[in-house]
Each structure stands twice: as C-alpha cells, then as structure tokens.
Design a protein around this motif. Sequence first.
Motif, PDB file in Angstrom:
ATOM      1  N   PRO A 103       0.847  -1.187   0.000  1.00  0.00           N
ATOM      2  CA  PRO A 103       0.000   0.000   0.000  1.00  0.00           C
ATOM      3  C   PRO A 103       0.887   1.244   0.000  1.00  0.00           C
ATOM      4  CG  PRO A 103       0.199  -0.850   2.232  1.00  0.00           C
ATOM      5  CD  PRO A 103       1.036  -1.753   1.347  1.00  0.00           C
ATOM      6  N   VAL A 104       0.500   2.257  -0.756  1.00  0.00           N
ATOM      7  CA  VAL A 104       1.224   3.539  -0.739  1.00  0.00           C
ATOM      8  C   VAL A 104       0.188   4.669  -0.730  1.00  0.00           C
ATOM      9  CG1 VAL A 104       3.339   2.788  -1.913  1.00  0.00           C
ATOM     10  CG2 VAL A 104       1.389   3.569  -3.279  1.00  0.00           C
ATOM     11  N   ARG A 105       0.684   5.886  -0.520  1.00  0.00           N
ATOM     12  CA  ARG A 105      -0.178   7.053  -0.677  1.00  0.00           C
ATOM     13  C   ARG A 105       0.310   7.862  -1.860  1.00  0.00           C
ATOM     14  NH1 ARG A 105      -3.970   7.380   2.797  1.00  0.00           N
ATOM     15  NH2 ARG A 105      -3.690   6.419   4.824  1.00  0.00           N
ATOM     16  N   VAL A 106      -0.645   8.386  -2.629  1.00  0.00           N
ATOM     17  CA  VAL A 106      -0.317   9.323  -3.705  1.00  0.00           C
ATOM     18  C   VAL A 106      -1.063  10.600  -3.352  1.00  0.00           C
ATOM     19  CG1 VAL A 106      -0.396   9.811  -6.171  1.00  0.00           C
ATOM     20  CG2 VAL A 106      -0.133   7.448  -5.369  1.00  0.00           C
ATOM     21  N   GLU A 144      -0.951   2.693 -18.018  1.00  0.00           N
ATOM     22  CA  GLU A 144      -0.558   3.861 -18.812  1.00  0.00           C
ATOM     23  C   GLU A 144       0.292   4.783 -17.960  1.00  0.00           C
ATOM     24  OE1 GLU A 144      -4.227   5.629 -20.011  1.00  0.00           O
ATOM     25  OE2 GLU A 144      -4.587   4.126 -21.580  1.00  0.00           O
ATOM     26  N   ARG A 145       1.074   5.604 -18.644  1.00  0.00           N
ATOM     27  CA  ARG A 145       1.913   6.583 -17.960  1.00  0.00           C
ATOM     28  C   ARG A 145       1.068   7.458 -17.042  1.00  0.00           C
ATOM     29  NH1 ARG A 145       5.629  10.958 -19.411  1.00  0.00           N
ATOM     30  NH2 ARG A 145       6.019  11.784 -17.319  1.00  0.00           N
ATOM     31  N   LEU A 146       1.532   7.640 -15.806  1.00  0.00           N
ATOM     32  CA  LEU A 146       0.839   8.510 -14.854  1.00  0.00           C
ATOM     33  C   LEU A 146       1.564   9.842 -14.815  1.00  0.00           C
ATOM     34  CD1 LEU A 146       0.265   6.326 -11.648  1.00  0.00           C
ATOM     35  CD2 LEU A 146      -1.494   7.169 -13.208  1.00  0.00           C
ATOM     36  N   SER A 147       0.924  10.883 -15.315  1.00  0.00           N
ATOM     37  CA  SER A 147       1.575  12.182 -15.200  1.00  0.00           C
ATOM     38  C   SER A 147       1.074  12.817 -13.900  1.00  0.00           C
ATOM     39  CB  SER A 147       1.275  13.059 -16.402  1.00  0.00           C
ATOM     40  OG  SER A 147      -0.100  13.093 -16.620  1.00  0.00           O
ATOM     41  N   GLY A 148       1.957  13.556 -13.262  1.00  0.00           N
ATOM     42  CA  GLY A 148       1.543  14.203 -12.019  1.00  0.00           C
ATOM     43  C   GLY A 148       1.703  13.342 -10.795  1.00  0.00           C
ATOM     44  N   VAL A 149       2.218  12.124 -10.981  1.00  0.00           N
ATOM     45  CA  VAL A 149       2.496  11.251  -9.838  1.00  0.00           C
ATOM     46  C   VAL A 149       4.009  11.136  -9.712  1.00  0.00           C
ATOM     47  CG1 VAL A 149       2.268   8.909  -8.944  1.00  0.00           C
ATOM     48  CG2 VAL A 149       0.320  10.007 -10.058  1.00  0.00           C
ATOM     49  N   GLU A 150       4.537  11.571  -8.579  1.00  0.00           N
ATOM     50  CA  GLU A 150       5.995  11.667  -8.418  1.00  0.00           C
ATOM     51  C   GLU A 150       6.541  10.580  -7.496  1.00  0.00           C
ATOM     52  OE1 GLU A 150       7.347  15.609  -7.095  1.00  0.00           O
ATOM     53  OE2 GLU A 150       5.354  16.258  -7.706  1.00  0.00           O
ATOM     54  N   MET A 151       7.300   9.668  -8.098  1.00  0.00           N
ATOM     55  CA  MET A 151       7.996   8.663  -7.275  1.00  0.00           C
ATOM     56  C   MET A 151       9.224   9.314  -6.640  1.00  0.00           C
ATOM     57  SD  MET A 151       6.923   5.537  -7.020  1.00  0.00           S
ATOM     58  CE  MET A 151       8.358   4.487  -6.789  1.00  0.00           C
ATOM     59  N   PRO A 152       9.693   8.767  -5.511  1.00  0.00           N
ATOM     60  CA  PRO A 152      10.933   9.303  -4.945  1.00  0.00           C
ATOM     61  C   PRO A 152      12.056   9.195  -5.976  1.00  0.00           C
ATOM     62  CG  PRO A 152       9.945   7.669  -3.480  1.00  0.00           C
ATOM     63  CD  PRO A 152       9.163   7.640  -4.749  1.00  0.00           C
ATOM     64  N   PRO A 153      12.922  10.207  -6.078  1.00  0.00           N
ATOM     65  CA  PRO A 153      14.017  10.142  -7.039  1.00  0.00           C
ATOM     66  C   PRO A 153      15.071   9.132  -6.574  1.00  0.00           C
ATOM     67  CG  PRO A 153      14.144  12.157  -5.738  1.00  0.00           C
ATOM     68  CD  PRO A 153      12.878  11.460  -5.337  1.00  0.00           C
ATOM     69  N   PRO A 154      15.883   8.582  -7.462  1.00  0.00           N
ATOM     70  CA  PRO A 154      15.803   8.782  -8.899  1.00  0.00           C
ATOM     71  C   PRO A 154      14.864   7.761  -9.534  1.00  0.00           C
ATOM     72  CG  PRO A 154      17.782   7.514  -8.345  1.00  0.00           C
ATOM     73  CD  PRO A 154      17.005   7.705  -7.073  1.00  0.00           C
ATOM     74  N   VAL A 188      -5.906  12.438  -9.096  1.00  0.00           N
ATOM     75  CA  VAL A 188      -4.996  11.907  -8.071  1.00  0.00           C
ATOM     76  C   VAL A 188      -3.571  12.212  -8.519  1.00  0.00           C
ATOM     77  CG1 VAL A 188      -4.189   9.847  -6.853  1.00  0.00           C
ATOM     78  CG2 VAL A 188      -6.616  10.112  -7.395  1.00  0.00           C
ATOM     79  N   THR A 189      -2.944  13.135  -7.830  1.00  0.00           N
ATOM     80  CA  THR A 189      -1.581  13.554  -8.186  1.00  0.00           C
ATOM     81  C   THR A 189      -0.796  13.781  -6.898  1.00  0.00           C
ATOM     82  OG1 THR A 189      -2.297  15.857  -8.229  1.00  0.00           O
ATOM     83  CG2 THR A 189      -2.225  14.724 -10.355  1.00  0.00           C
ATOM     84  N   GLY A 190       0.510  13.968  -7.092  1.00  0.00           N
ATOM     85  CA  GLY A 190       1.346  14.318  -5.939  1.00  0.00           C
ATOM     86  C   GLY A 190       2.435  13.303  -5.717  1.00  0.00           C
ATOM     87  N   LYS A 191       3.106  13.450  -4.596  1.00  0.00           N
ATOM     88  CA  LYS A 191       4.226  12.571  -4.274  1.00  0.00           C
ATOM     89  C   LYS A 191       3.724  11.218  -3.778  1.00  0.00           C
ATOM     90  CE  LYS A 191       7.461  16.166  -2.679  1.00  0.00           C
ATOM     91  NZ  LYS A 191       7.979  16.485  -3.990  1.00  0.00           N
ATOM     92  N   VAL A 192       4.449  10.189  -4.175  1.00  0.00           N
ATOM     93  CA  VAL A 192       4.151   8.854  -3.663  1.00  0.00           C
ATOM     94  C   VAL A 192       4.916   8.704  -2.356  1.00  0.00           C
ATOM     95  CG1 VAL A 192       4.141   6.385  -4.160  1.00  0.00           C
ATOM     96  CG2 VAL A 192       4.007   8.029  -6.044  1.00  0.00           C
TER      97      VAL A 192
END
Length: 161
Positions: A64-67, A124-134, A153-157
């Motif tokens: 489970p994660v949060r976006v 499909e590609r999720l735009s606006g969803v940011e995984m921790p780098p890199p 649904v956008t933001g940091k994971v």
Amino acid sequence: MFDLRPETAEDWWEVEALYDLCFAPGREALSSYRLRDGVAPVAGLSLVARDPGGILAGAIRFWPVRVGRAEALLLGPVAVHPTHQGEGLGRLLIQDSLERARAKGWERVMLVGDAPYYGRFGFERLSGVEMPPPTNPERVLGLELQPGAWDHVTGKVTRHA
Ligand SMILES: CC(C)(COP(=O)(O)OP(=O)(O)OC[C@H]1O[C@@H](n2cnc3c(N)ncnc32)[C@H](O)[C@@H]1OP(=O)(O)O)[C@@H](O)C(=O)NCCC(=O)NCCS
C-alpha cells in the motif's frame, strides 16, 4: 499447470531468493524499495505460483502507498523463474492478483516498470504522480480498477504509515 495461492510467511525467503535470481544485484537500492521499508505487503494479493512439483515458479507482491492523500497499490516486484519465462505465468500472476484487488475494493494500482510489457494489462503513464528520485517518470505507470480512479490523483508517492 501452476498452483497460485496467497503468499504466506513460510514463502517469504523463497520469494526473496527468486527475486535475487531474476533482478540485478542491488535491487533493494531502488527508490521504490524505500516505500516498502517497514511496511507489510498487502495480505491476500501477494501470490506465489508453484509448479506441479511444488517448486516456486513465480511471485508477485503488492504494497500500500499514498499518492498525495489517496491510497494506491504499488505492484511489484513480479518475477518468473527463467526456466518458466514466456509461458504466460507473468500474465497469470498479474491478472489474477488485479482481479483479487478489484474484488477487495482497491481502486487504483501503480508501478515502476516497462510500459511495453505493462501496457498489455492496460497500464498507462501517470503524469503528475511523483515517485521518490531517482525514478524515470516514463516508467511510472497506473491502472484504474474502478472507472476514473486516477482522475485528479496527483502528488508525491509516500510510504503508507
Ligand atoms: C517480466 C516477467 C515477470 C514476465 O513474466 P513471463 O511469465 O515471462 O511473461 P509472460 O509469459 O506472461 O509474457 C511474455 C511476453 O512478455 C514479453 N515481455 C517480457 N518482459 C518484457 C519487457 N520487459 N518489456 C516488454 N515485453 C516483455 C515477452 O517478450 C513475451 O512477449 P510475447 O507474448 O509477444 O512472446 C519475467 O520475464 C521476469 O521475471 N523478468 C525478470 C524480472 C523483471 O524484469 N520483472 C519485472 C520488473 S518491471
């Protein structure tokens, strides 16, 4: 030909060994693993596949994660033993576990992986969803288990606390 069932505590190290075999060394240094640290995989969705002799042939896990503030499933790792690759077991593991996730009421799934492979399942590609780098944003993919589940649904994971 393969017996699929939910992973149990007794399966844990056998699945780890399969992942070590199937992925490059250092897999646990990937940023996606930081989302898994100290969090249990989702019970009932993580599956093991065994051949008729009981030998582990493939496995899939979900966390489970949060976006942003929404909940999502993080699919992976998924791996099939090299002696069984190309027999459709990866497809079986992914489709079976996604059906279970939908039945349990999960709304959305994401992963970091190869679009040409996961596109077969509707990812499909999720735009606006940011995984921790890199993380290469091109590899951040999502699938809706309920219509419109990724809309807005956008933001940091982040790790599911
Ligand atoms: C990726 C993996 C789980 C697929 O399992 P599998 O049982 O071999 O897959 P299936 O039999 O269901 O499907 C095979 C098809 O997927 C394709 N495929 C496999 N990996 C692919 C990839 N990375 N990109 C594009 N296509 C891929 C194969 O070419 C084959 O195509 P075909 O049906 O046109 O012949 C397995 O190859 C594996 O464990 N690989 C090493 C670990 C890994 O990379 N895991 C995924 C992390 S993103």
